[in-house]
Write an enzyme that holds these catalytic residues in place. Structure first.
Site, PDB file in Angstrom:
ATOM      1  N   HIS A  12      17.916 -13.712  45.675  1.00 16.50           N
ATOM      2  CA  HIS A  12      17.701 -13.037  44.746  1.00 16.50           C
ATOM      3  C   HIS A  12      18.805 -12.560  44.647  1.00 16.50           C
ATOM      4  O   HIS A  12      20.178 -11.504  45.391  1.00 16.50           O
ATOM      5  CB  HIS A  12      16.253 -11.697  44.831  1.00 16.50           C
ATOM      6  N   GLU A  62      15.016 -15.105  42.001  1.00 14.83           N
ATOM      7  CA  GLU A  62      14.486 -14.225  41.781  1.00 14.83           C
ATOM      8  C   GLU A  62      15.591 -13.467  41.263  1.00 14.83           C
ATOM      9  O   GLU A  62      16.723 -13.379  41.373  1.00 14.83           O
ATOM     10  CB  GLU A  62      14.204 -13.198  42.850  1.00 14.83           C
ATOM     11  N   HIS A  73       6.711 -10.074  50.222  1.00 13.98           N
ATOM     12  CA  HIS A  73       6.953  -8.753  50.054  1.00 13.98           C
ATOM     13  C   HIS A  73       6.244  -7.971  51.260  1.00 13.98           C
ATOM     14  O   HIS A  73       4.801  -7.450  51.823  1.00 13.98           O
ATOM     15  CB  HIS A  73       7.113  -8.288  48.776  1.00 13.98           C
TER      16      HIS A  73
END
Length: 250
Positions: free
Chosen positions: A47, A74, A198
């Protein structure tokens, strides 16, 4: 008919978090990615946040150049990130919500409320041949809008379920689990490929692996923490084994 194999994407963000806590080049998230792939990861996720708090631009370029498995980039839906993603040309881009004040990604994208803003980013990535996924809650309205926007993939935010499991909040965990099961089926029926991630650990990864509608899990923070004690390769192998046990029950 047996369920399709479940892919493991290893997120290396928090290797970069450790590096940036002291500065310099070590520990190197690219080295971690290479070790994870050698140990059985099917892909690497990173990310690139707008504040560059962990992964940096040069990390993304090196990951694309050096790893042999798919790179999942991401990013927030911004013009700057679009420019970088089109220059990097990863296998996939996962659009995520982002706030500077948050410690980690706190929830899913509001695809319903932001569909007009998201549509051009999804279209440009599709046109560039980059697989687009949207990180969303297992909410029917969000899933249906993702399908309307022609994003081929969604990633279900599993954080609320995982937190409830870890905290022993059985009733909340059961409710969140039912949302995930129903959301994955709805998305699959709408023609979307379904991923999840997550907050997953060995136990929750094994549980969710039994859902045949889910094709990929992206896991990072828990694995990097576990690697401090047993090593990254062993952590990847153990996670792969947990997922395989769950998948055998799909």
């Amino acid at each position: 008919m047996p369920a399709s194999p479940l892919r493991l994407g290893v997120n290396v963000d928090h290797v970069a978090t450790l590096r940036n806590a002291r500065g310099g080049r070590n520990p190197d998230p690219v080295r971690a990615a290479l070790l994870a792939i050698e140990a059985g990861a099917d892909g690497i996720t990173a990310h690139l946040r707008e504040d560059r708090r962990h992964i940096r631009d040069e990390d993304m370029a090196r990951l694309k150049a050096e790893i042999s498995k798919p790179l999942n980039f991401e990013m927030a839906a911004t013009d700057d990130m679009m420019r970088i993603s089109l220059a990097t040309r990863p296998h996939a881009v996962c659009l995520v919500p982002e706030r500077r004040q948050e410690v980690t990604t706190e929830g899913g994208l509001d695809v319903v409320g932001q569909h007009n803003a998201l549509a051009p980013y999804i279209a440009r990535l599709n046109d560039a041949g980059i697989r687009v996924s949207l990180f969303i809650a297992a909410d029917p309205a969000q899933i249906e809008m993702a399908a309307r926007l022609r994003a081929p993939v969604i990633e279900i935010h599993t954080g609320a379920w995982c937190d409830a499991v870890v905290d022993g909040h059985t009733e909340k965990a059961d409710a969140e689990w039912k949302r995930i099961v129903a959301g994955a089926k709805l998305a699959k029926d709408a023609g979307l490929e379904v991923h999840a991630g997550h907050g997953l650990d060995y136990a929750t990864a094994e549980t969710i692996a039994a859902l045949p509608d889910i094709m990929e899990l992206n896991i990072g923070y828990y694995m990097i923490g576990e690697a401090l004690f047993v090593g990254l390769a062993e952590t990847v192998r153990s996670m792969r084994a947990a997922m395989d046990r769950g998948r055998s029950r799909a």
